[in-house]
Design a protein around this motif. Structure first.
Motif, PDB file in Angstrom:
ATOM      1  N   SER A  70     -17.500  -3.260 -31.734  1.00  0.00           N
ATOM      2  CA  SER A  70     -17.005  -3.527 -30.203  1.00  0.00           C
ATOM      3  C   SER A  70     -17.211  -2.103 -29.811  1.00  0.00           C
ATOM      4  O   SER A  70     -16.845  -2.095 -28.810  1.00  0.00           O
ATOM      5  CB  SER A  70     -14.922  -4.056 -30.353  1.00  0.00           C
ATOM      6  N   ALA A  71     -17.685  -1.614 -30.441  1.00  0.00           N
ATOM      7  CA  ALA A  71     -17.649   0.184 -29.971  1.00  0.00           C
ATOM      8  C   ALA A  71     -19.365   0.195 -30.368  1.00  0.00           C
ATOM      9  O   ALA A  71     -19.991  -0.422 -31.750  1.00  0.00           O
ATOM     10  CB  ALA A  71     -16.896   0.987 -30.781  1.00  0.00           C
ATOM     11  N   ALA A  72     -20.185   0.585 -29.384  1.00  0.00           N
ATOM     12  CA  ALA A  72     -21.070   1.152 -29.998  1.00  0.00           C
ATOM     13  C   ALA A  72     -21.664   2.950 -30.548  1.00  0.00           C
ATOM     14  O   ALA A  72     -20.633   2.762 -31.259  1.00  0.00           O
ATOM     15  CB  ALA A  72     -22.100   2.078 -28.738  1.00  0.00           C
ATOM     16  N   MET A  73     -22.520   2.265 -31.851  1.00  0.00           N
ATOM     17  CA  MET A  73     -22.823   3.483 -33.178  1.00  0.00           C
ATOM     18  C   MET A  73     -23.497   4.013 -33.226  1.00  0.00           C
ATOM     19  O   MET A  73     -24.913   3.297 -32.244  1.00  0.00           O
ATOM     20  CB  MET A  73     -23.304   2.123 -34.400  1.00  0.00           C
ATOM     21  N   HIS A  74     -23.524   4.912 -32.816  1.00  0.00           N
ATOM     22  CA  HIS A  74     -25.033   6.583 -32.632  1.00  0.00           C
ATOM     23  C   HIS A  74     -24.894   6.821 -33.937  1.00  0.00           C
ATOM     24  O   HIS A  74     -23.429   7.444 -34.345  1.00  0.00           O
ATOM     25  CB  HIS A  74     -24.340   7.590 -31.472  1.00  0.00           C
ATOM     26  N   GLY A  75     -25.925   7.512 -34.643  1.00  0.00           N
ATOM     27  CA  GLY A  75     -26.160   7.783 -36.063  1.00  0.00           C
ATOM     28  C   GLY A  75     -27.017   8.883 -36.032  1.00  0.00           C
ATOM     29  O   GLY A  75     -28.751   8.295 -35.538  1.00  0.00           O
ATOM     30  N   VAL A  76     -27.536   9.947 -36.991  1.00  0.00           N
ATOM     31  CA  VAL A  76     -28.192  10.308 -37.858  1.00  0.00           C
ATOM     32  C   VAL A  76     -28.293  10.297 -39.642  1.00  0.00           C
ATOM     33  O   VAL A  76     -27.483  10.650 -40.218  1.00  0.00           O
ATOM     34  CB  VAL A  76     -28.122  12.387 -37.162  1.00  0.00           C
ATOM     35  N   MET A  77     -29.605   9.559 -39.609  1.00  0.00           N
ATOM     36  CA  MET A  77     -30.090   9.874 -40.813  1.00  0.00           C
ATOM     37  C   MET A  77     -29.815  11.467 -41.556  1.00  0.00           C
ATOM     38  O   MET A  77     -30.588  12.037 -41.678  1.00  0.00           O
ATOM     39  CB  MET A  77     -30.704   9.255 -41.479  1.00  0.00           C
ATOM     40  N   LEU A  78     -29.395  11.863 -43.049  1.00  0.00           N
ATOM     41  CA  LEU A  78     -29.054  13.035 -43.597  1.00  0.00           C
ATOM     42  C   LEU A  78     -29.585  12.540 -45.224  1.00  0.00           C
ATOM     43  O   LEU A  78     -30.521  13.499 -45.450  1.00  0.00           O
ATOM     44  CB  LEU A  78     -27.544  12.794 -43.935  1.00  0.00           C
ATOM     45  N   GLU A  79     -28.965  11.202 -45.320  1.00  0.00           N
ATOM     46  CA  GLU A  79     -29.931  11.656 -47.399  1.00  0.00           C
ATOM     47  C   GLU A  79     -30.523  10.056 -47.048  1.00  0.00           C
ATOM     48  O   GLU A  79     -29.224   8.340 -46.646  1.00  0.00           O
ATOM     49  CB  GLU A  79     -28.775  11.230 -48.001  1.00  0.00           C
ATOM     50  N   GLY A  80     -31.742   8.960 -48.573  1.00  0.00           N
ATOM     51  CA  GLY A  80     -31.795   7.875 -48.265  1.00  0.00           C
ATOM     52  C   GLY A  80     -32.519   7.321 -46.835  1.00  0.00           C
ATOM     53  O   GLY A  80     -32.557   7.919 -46.069  1.00  0.00           O
ATOM     54  N   GLN A  81     -32.649   5.991 -47.174  1.00  0.00           N
ATOM     55  CA  GLN A  81     -34.002   5.131 -45.915  1.00  0.00           C
ATOM     56  C   GLN A  81     -32.614   4.101 -45.449  1.00  0.00           C
ATOM     57  O   GLN A  81     -31.955   2.984 -46.168  1.00  0.00           O
ATOM     58  CB  GLN A  81     -34.903   5.136 -45.862  1.00  0.00           C
ATOM     59  N   MET A  82     -32.644   3.342 -44.563  1.00  0.00           N
ATOM     60  CA  MET A  82     -31.605   2.623 -43.806  1.00  0.00           C
ATOM     61  C   MET A  82     -32.842   1.620 -42.718  1.00  0.00           C
ATOM     62  O   MET A  82     -33.915   1.805 -41.938  1.00  0.00           O
ATOM     63  CB  MET A  82     -30.703   3.263 -43.012  1.00  0.00           C
ATOM     64  N   THR A  83     -32.170   0.874 -42.460  1.00  0.00           N
ATOM     65  CA  THR A  83     -32.554  -0.367 -41.588  1.00  0.00           C
ATOM     66  C   THR A  83     -31.567  -1.223 -40.968  1.00  0.00           C
ATOM     67  O   THR A  83     -30.394  -0.949 -41.326  1.00  0.00           O
ATOM     68  CB  THR A  83     -33.716  -1.320 -42.094  1.00  0.00           C
ATOM     69  N   HIS A  84     -31.664  -1.218 -39.356  1.00  0.00           N
ATOM     70  CA  HIS A  84     -30.732  -1.540 -38.946  1.00  0.00           C
ATOM     71  C   HIS A  84     -31.711  -2.783 -38.203  1.00  0.00           C
ATOM     72  O   HIS A  84     -32.460  -2.594 -37.000  1.00  0.00           O
ATOM     73  CB  HIS A  84     -30.231  -0.749 -37.636  1.00  0.00           C
ATOM     74  N   ALA A  85     -31.191  -3.956 -38.327  1.00  0.00           N
ATOM     75  CA  ALA A  85     -31.849  -5.137 -37.365  1.00  0.00           C
ATOM     76  C   ALA A  85     -30.966  -6.395 -37.231  1.00  0.00           C
ATOM     77  O   ALA A  85     -29.728  -6.330 -36.966  1.00  0.00           O
ATOM     78  CB  ALA A  85     -32.539  -5.505 -39.099  1.00  0.00           C
ATOM     79  N   LEU A  86     -31.857  -7.360 -36.044  1.00  0.00           N
ATOM     80  CA  LEU A  86     -31.921  -8.327 -35.683  1.00  0.00           C
ATOM     81  C   LEU A  86     -30.973  -8.995 -36.841  1.00  0.00           C
ATOM     82  O   LEU A  86     -32.050  -9.700 -38.044  1.00  0.00           O
ATOM     83  CB  LEU A  86     -32.021  -8.480 -34.625  1.00  0.00           C
ATOM     84  N   PRO A  87     -29.960 -10.239 -36.884  1.00  0.00           N
ATOM     85  CA  PRO A  87     -30.403 -11.356 -38.160  1.00  0.00           C
ATOM     86  C   PRO A  87     -31.344 -11.952 -38.091  1.00  0.00           C
ATOM     87  O   PRO A  87     -31.965 -12.356 -37.219  1.00  0.00           O
ATOM     88  CB  PRO A  87     -28.744 -12.154 -37.113  1.00  0.00           C
ATOM     89  N   GLY A  88     -32.182 -12.205 -39.168  1.00  0.00           N
ATOM     90  CA  GLY A  88     -33.327 -12.996 -39.600  1.00  0.00           C
ATOM     91  C   GLY A  88     -34.370 -12.421 -39.351  1.00  0.00           C
ATOM     92  O   GLY A  88     -35.569 -12.465 -39.905  1.00  0.00           O
ATOM     93  N   GLN A  89     -34.008 -10.848 -38.757  1.00  0.00           N
ATOM     94  CA  GLN A  89     -35.727  -9.798 -37.956  1.00  0.00           C
ATOM     95  C   GLN A  89     -35.838  -9.574 -40.245  1.00  0.00           C
ATOM     96  O   GLN A  89     -35.146  -9.428 -40.412  1.00  0.00           O
ATOM     97  CB  GLN A  89     -35.229  -8.949 -37.776  1.00  0.00           C
ATOM     98  N   THR A  90     -37.570  -9.613 -40.016  1.00  0.00           N
ATOM     99  CA  THR A  90     -37.625  -9.413 -41.452  1.00  0.00           C
ATOM    100  C   THR A  90     -38.284  -7.734 -41.372  1.00  0.00           C
ATOM    101  O   THR A  90     -38.806  -7.797 -42.294  1.00  0.00           O
ATOM    102  CB  THR A  90     -38.931 -10.580 -42.102  1.00  0.00           C
TER     103      THR A  90
END
Length: 136
Positions: A70-90
């Motif tokens: 219910s709250a917006a997220m704002h992030g800065v990556m410091l280590e590793g690698q991530m994805t943030h995707a819509l459900p089903g997005q490949t």
């Protein structure tokens, strides 16, 4: 000329000891690990009750179920690698150290640590933490 330089140095020194400055070395972060292995280290605010800033660590390979917040997220990556995707997005973009991400409030998404090492991010949420799974 030297006495003046010494005087300026003495005047500037108290500013370096400003009590409003907070410095927290990584070893002093107070990590709280959830049952799912995701860890939070609070930096500002109480994530259960208000907007907050925290360090967040996800184990390598962790993939969340599709969910909304219910709250917006704002992030800065410091280590590793991530994805943030819509459900089903490949074909989601991968972000690594120095990368910024924003996930709007109430947007269904899947967050995945795709690296072989843990993912660490500095996260700001503009409201209290919640995690509401959604059907895919």
């Amino acid at each position: 000329m030297k006495p003046l330089a010494l005087t300026l140095c003495l005047i500037a020194t108290p500013a370096l000891a400003d009590p409003s400055i907070t410095l927290t070395p990584p070893a002093d972060l107070a990590w709280d690990t959830t049952d799912l292995g995701v860890a939070f280290a609070p930096l500002m605010g109480d994530r259960q009750n208000e907007a907050y800033i925290a360090m967040v660590r996800l184990p390598a390979g962790t993939a969340s179920p599709a969910h909304v917040k219910s709250a917006a997220m704002h992030g800065v990556m410091l280590e590793g690698q991530m994805t943030h995707a819509l459900p089903g997005q490949t074909n989601s973009a991968i972000i690594g150290p120095g990368g910024y991400y924003h996930v709007p409030a109430d947007l269904a998404h899947v967050s995945t640590c795709v690296s072989d090492t843990p993912c660490v991010t500095m996260l700001y949420q503009d409201g209290a933490f919640d995690f509401v799974p959604v059907a895919q």
